[in-house]
Design a protein around this motif. Sequence first.
Motif, short mmCIF file in Angstrom:
data_model
loop_
_atom_site.label_atom_id
_atom_site.label_comp_id
_atom_site.label_asym_id
_atom_site.label_seq_id
_atom_site.Cartn_x
_atom_site.Cartn_y
_atom_site.Cartn_z
N ILE A 206 0.86 -1.19 0.00
CA ILE A 206 0.00 0.00 0.00
C ILE A 206 0.89 1.24 0.00
O ILE A 206 1.69 1.44 0.92
CB ILE A 206 -0.95 -0.01 1.21
CG1 ILE A 206 -1.94 -1.17 1.09
CG2 ILE A 206 -1.69 1.33 1.33
CD1 ILE A 206 -2.85 -1.33 2.27
N HIS A 207 0.75 2.04 -1.03
CA HIS A 207 1.60 3.22 -1.19
C HIS A 207 0.72 4.44 -1.48
O HIS A 207 0.43 4.73 -2.64
CB HIS A 207 2.61 3.01 -2.32
CG HIS A 207 3.45 1.78 -2.15
ND1 HIS A 207 4.44 1.67 -1.21
CD2 HIS A 207 3.43 0.57 -2.81
CE1 HIS A 207 5.01 0.47 -1.29
NE2 HIS A 207 4.41 -0.21 -2.26
N PRO A 208 0.30 5.13 -0.45
CA PRO A 208 -0.55 6.31 -0.66
C PRO A 208 0.17 7.39 -1.46
O PRO A 208 1.41 7.44 -1.52
CB PRO A 208 -0.85 6.80 0.76
CG PRO A 208 -0.59 5.61 1.63
CD PRO A 208 0.52 4.85 0.97
N VAL A 209 -0.63 8.24 -2.08
CA VAL A 209 -0.08 9.37 -2.83
C VAL A 209 0.72 10.26 -1.87
O VAL A 209 0.28 10.54 -0.75
CB VAL A 209 -1.21 10.18 -3.49
CG1 VAL A 209 -0.66 11.41 -4.19
CG2 VAL A 209 -2.00 9.30 -4.45
N ALA A 210 1.88 10.68 -2.30
CA ALA A 210 2.72 11.54 -1.46
C ALA A 210 2.14 12.95 -1.38
O ALA A 210 1.41 13.40 -2.26
CB ALA A 210 4.14 11.59 -2.02
N ASP A 211 2.47 13.65 -0.30
CA ASP A 211 2.05 15.05 -0.16
C ASP A 211 2.68 15.90 -1.25
O ASP A 211 3.80 15.65 -1.70
CB ASP A 211 2.50 15.60 1.20
CG ASP A 211 1.69 15.03 2.36
OD1 ASP A 211 0.62 14.45 2.10
OD2 ASP A 211 2.12 15.17 3.51
N ASP A 212 1.94 16.91 -1.68
CA ASP A 212 2.46 17.90 -2.63
C ASP A 212 3.11 19.02 -1.81
O ASP A 212 2.41 19.77 -1.12
CB ASP A 212 1.31 18.45 -3.47
CG ASP A 212 1.78 19.45 -4.51
OD1 ASP A 212 2.94 19.88 -4.45
OD2 ASP A 212 0.96 19.82 -5.38
N PRO A 213 4.45 19.15 -1.85
CA PRO A 213 5.12 20.17 -1.03
C PRO A 213 4.62 21.59 -1.29
O PRO A 213 4.65 22.44 -0.39
CB PRO A 213 6.60 20.02 -1.41
CG PRO A 213 6.71 18.63 -1.98
CD PRO A 213 5.40 18.36 -2.64
N SER A 214 4.15 21.84 -2.50
CA SER A 214 3.70 23.20 -2.81
C SER A 214 2.39 23.55 -2.11
O SER A 214 2.01 24.72 -2.03
CB SER A 214 3.51 23.35 -4.33
OG SER A 214 2.43 22.55 -4.80
N LYS A 215 1.68 22.53 -1.59
CA LYS A 215 0.40 22.77 -0.91
C LYS A 215 0.55 22.90 0.60
O LYS A 215 -0.43 23.17 1.30
CB LYS A 215 -0.57 21.62 -1.21
CG LYS A 215 -0.84 21.37 -2.69
CD LYS A 215 -1.57 22.54 -3.34
CE LYS A 215 -1.91 22.22 -4.79
NZ LYS A 215 -2.59 23.35 -5.46
N GLN A 216 1.77 22.69 1.10
CA GLN A 216 1.96 22.67 2.55
C GLN A 216 1.63 24.03 3.17
O GLN A 216 1.96 25.08 2.63
CB GLN A 216 3.41 22.29 2.88
CG GLN A 216 3.67 22.07 4.36
CD GLN A 216 5.11 21.67 4.63
OE1 GLN A 216 5.98 22.52 4.86
NE2 GLN A 216 5.38 20.38 4.57
N ILE A 217 0.97 23.98 4.33
CA ILE A 217 0.64 25.19 5.08
C ILE A 217 1.05 24.99 6.53
O ILE A 217 1.33 23.87 6.97
CB ILE A 217 -0.87 25.52 5.00
CG1 ILE A 217 -1.69 24.38 5.62
CG2 ILE A 217 -1.29 25.79 3.58
CD1 ILE A 217 -3.18 24.67 5.71
N ASN A 218 1.07 26.07 7.29
CA ASN A 218 1.40 26.01 8.71
C ASN A 218 0.15 26.25 9.55
O ASN A 218 -0.65 27.15 9.24
CB ASN A 218 2.47 27.03 9.08
CG ASN A 218 3.85 26.63 8.59
OD1 ASN A 218 4.13 25.43 8.47
ND2 ASN A 218 4.69 27.60 8.30
N ALA A 488 2.94 23.68 13.40
CA ALA A 488 3.25 22.45 12.65
C ALA A 488 2.87 22.62 11.19
O ALA A 488 1.89 23.30 10.87
CB ALA A 488 2.51 21.27 13.25
N PRO A 489 3.62 22.00 10.29
CA PRO A 489 3.24 21.98 8.87
C PRO A 489 2.25 20.86 8.60
O PRO A 489 2.40 19.74 9.11
CB PRO A 489 4.57 21.73 8.16
CG PRO A 489 5.37 20.93 9.14
CD PRO A 489 4.94 21.37 10.52
N VAL A 490 1.23 21.13 7.81
CA VAL A 490 0.29 20.12 7.34
C VAL A 490 0.04 20.37 5.86
O VAL A 490 0.32 21.45 5.34
CB VAL A 490 -1.04 20.15 8.12
CG1 VAL A 490 -0.82 19.92 9.60
CG2 VAL A 490 -1.78 21.46 7.89
N THR A 491 -0.49 19.37 5.18
CA THR A 491 -0.71 19.50 3.74
C THR A 491 -2.13 19.08 3.39
O THR A 491 -2.49 17.92 3.58
CB THR A 491 0.27 18.62 2.95
OG1 THR A 491 1.61 18.97 3.31
CG2 THR A 491 0.08 18.82 1.46
#
Length: 537
Positions: A206-218, A488-491
Motif C-alpha cells: 500500500i503506497h498512498p499518494v505523497a504530499d504535494d510540497p507546494s500545498k503545505q501550510i502552517n 506544525a506543517p500540514v498538507t
Amino acid sequence: MNLRIVILSIVSGLLLWLSWPTMPFTPLIFIALTPLFYITEKVKHRGAYFGLIFLAFLIWNAGSTWWVGNTPVPVSGVFANSFNAFLMTIPWLMYKNSRRRLSATTSFFALIVYWLTFEYIHQTWELSWPWLVLGNAFAMHPGWVQWYEITGASGGTVWVLLTNILIYAAWKRARIHDLSVSEIGKNEIWKPALVVLLPLLANLFIHPVADDPSKQINVVVVQPNIDPYDEKFAGGNSMQQVEKLLRLSGEKTDSNTRYIIWPETALFPQGGWEEQLNYTPEITAIREFLRKHPQAKIISGAVTLKQYRQPDEAAEGSRAMEDGTHWDAFNSALQIDTSNAIQIYHKYELVPGVELVPYVRYLNFMKKLALDMGGITGSYGRTPASEMLTDPAHNINVFPTICYESVFSNYVANRARAGANMLVIITNDGWWGNTDGHRQHMQYARLRAIETRKWIARSANTGISAVVDPYGNIYQPQPYWEPAVFKAPVTPRYDTTFYVKYGDLISKGAIIFCILLLIHAIFSRFIPGISNVENNQ
C-alpha cells in the motif's frame, strides 16, 4: 453453573481489556473471544448463556471505559458500561440461535455478520457508542492497518473475529482428534496464522499518494488547559479565556500561519446567539488579533444559540421561549477571519446522555434529562449548518470534527467524500480526568487519518493536542493538563481513498446478509428439517 465456564467468561473479558488501547497487549485480541465459542457450545440454558456472555463484555467495558463514570454522576458510567455490554450480547445470542439450524461454518459466518451489523447500527442510532468497535483495537499500531484506507475499521473487526474463529476451530479439531503438537502445527495452526499474517503483509503493498510540497501550510494548535469543571463554564470569565487563547496563539503565529486551532467550546461557554456573534467582545478581540495576521483564520469550538423565526424552521425537540418562539443550542465550530463572515458548523454526532437525550422527539418529557456537565444543559440541536469550513481562495476545505465525532469512521469518511481535504479535531477531554479516556481518544484519530489519508490537527483543551499525518503517525503530542501551543506543517490532500469513495462496503454487505439470515430464521420455524443442527456440530 460450572465454575470453569464462569472462569472462561472472566478470562475472555480480561483478554479483551488487556488487548485494548492503551494497554500494551494488542495481540491478545486474536484469542480474546475464543473462550466465548467454548461457552456457546457447552452451555445450553439460555439464561445462563446470556449471563456468561454479558459478564465477559461487562468486564471488557468496565476495564476499558470505566472512565465514563469519572464525573460528578458516577452512576452514569455504571449504566453506560452495563447497557453497552447488554447490547454486545445480542449478536452472540443470535449466533447461539443460528447454531440450531445452520452448520458450524455458516454459524461462524452468521456471527461475523451479526456483529458487523451491530457495530454499524451502533454508529447510526441515537444511542451510539462506537468506542469499542473491534477494529479500533489496532489504533496504537497504525503500521498494522494501513489497509484501513480500503476497508475502514470494519476490516479490522473481520480480522479479529475470523482469527478468533479459526484459532478456536483449530483447538477444537486438535482436541477431538487428539493431535500431537507437530500435527497441530502442520494441519491446523497455519490457517489462523495465515489470516493474521496476510493483512500485515498487505501493508507492504500500500503506497498512498505523497504530499504535494507546494500545498503545505502552517497551523498553530492551542491547548489552553482550562478546567472544565471549576473554570471553563463559570459565569463572567469568557473574555479572560479568550485573552488566554489569544496570548498563547500569539506565541507561535507568524506570517506563514494559515490556521489557528482552538479547542471545543473555547468560545461562548454559556452560549452566543449566532445572529449576533459579530457584535460580541470575544469576536471583536479575535478580529483585532487577526488584523495583525490577515493571512490566518481561527477555527474554534463554541456554544452557539439559534432562534427559529418561522414555526416551520424549528427542529423537532427544539426549546421554546415564553412567547412560543423556538430555539436550539449547538456544540459548534466557527471559522473566523478579518471579514464579517463567520462560518458555522454544528456538531451532529452527539454524546448520548450528555449532549443528547436519545429520541427526545418521542419522549418530550425527557428534554432536560441530559447530564449537566457545565454550560448549556439538555439536548443540543442537530440542525445542519455549514458542511465544512472553506477557504475557496486556496482550495482548502476543513472538516472540524468535534470531540466524539472523531470516533465515527463512517461519518468522517462521508465528510471527506463531500470534499474535505484537511481534518481538524477540536475536543475537551478534561471531563474524565487523567484516565485512559483522553489517551484512547487521541489514538483513534490515527485510524481516521489512515481511512481518509488526511492530515489532522488536533486541539484538546487539556490535552492531548497533536498533529497526525495520513499514515497515522503522531507529531508534537502535548502533555496532559498543561497549557501548550505549537506550530506544525500540514498538507491539504485532494486524493480519495477507496474507503472514502465507496464507503463501508463490508458493513453494508453484512446488513444484507443479516436480513437474509433473519428471513431464513423466520422460515425455519415453519419448514421441518432445518432446525436442531446444533446437536450435530
